[in-house]
Design a protein around this motif. Structure first.
Motif: not given
Length: 137
Positions: A84, A88, A92, A106-107, A109-111, A113, A117
């Motif tokens: 992860p 990320l 990014l 940032a969005l 990079a978080l998206g 994940l 998962y």
């Protein structure tokens, strides 16, 4: 010989060849005399499902030792933290280079994940086969 990870536990249930063992994981200060009043001490029960051919000889409440290869711990760390983090960082850097916007990067990079998962969840049965534990009693 490969090193083993060992945890003492109590048999929670036995169903055919499947045994569920309850392991009490406590922090390093779990053995401290003042752990009941200290907020730093934490203790959690973990349930481990183990395929055991001689499960018929085990009884609920029996104390057993759950063992697994030390490499399983490293593999778990890679699946839960290493990959992860790598995804990320790659997302990014790539999104920043493409969009030029830190917010979008940032969005993104978080998206990234979320699919990771979801794939991990969908492959849980396959991954479960890699994490084989045994019981010693």
């Amino acid at each position: 010989m490969a090193q083993e990870i060992r945890h003492d536990g109590i048999v929670d249930s036995v169903d055919g060849q499947t045994v569920v063992v309850r392991i009490n994981q406590s922090s390093a200060c779990g053995g401290c005399q003042v752990r009941n009043i200290c907020r730093a001490a934490e203790s959690k029960d973990k349930l481990v499902e183990i395929n055991c051919p001689d499960a018929g000889s085990l009884r609920i409440g029996q104390t057993v030792t759950v063992t697994g290869a030390e490499s399983l711990g490293m593999k778990a760390v890679i699946y839960s933290f290493g990959l992860p983090l790598l995804l990320l960082l790659v997302a990014l850097i790539t999104a920043e280079a493409v969009t030029g916007s830190e917010k979008m990067a940032a969005l993104a990079a978080l998206g990234i994940l979320l699919p990771y998962y979801i794939v991990l969840f969908l492959l849980r049965d396959r991954i479960k086969k890699d994490f084989q534990f045994s019981i010693k009693y």
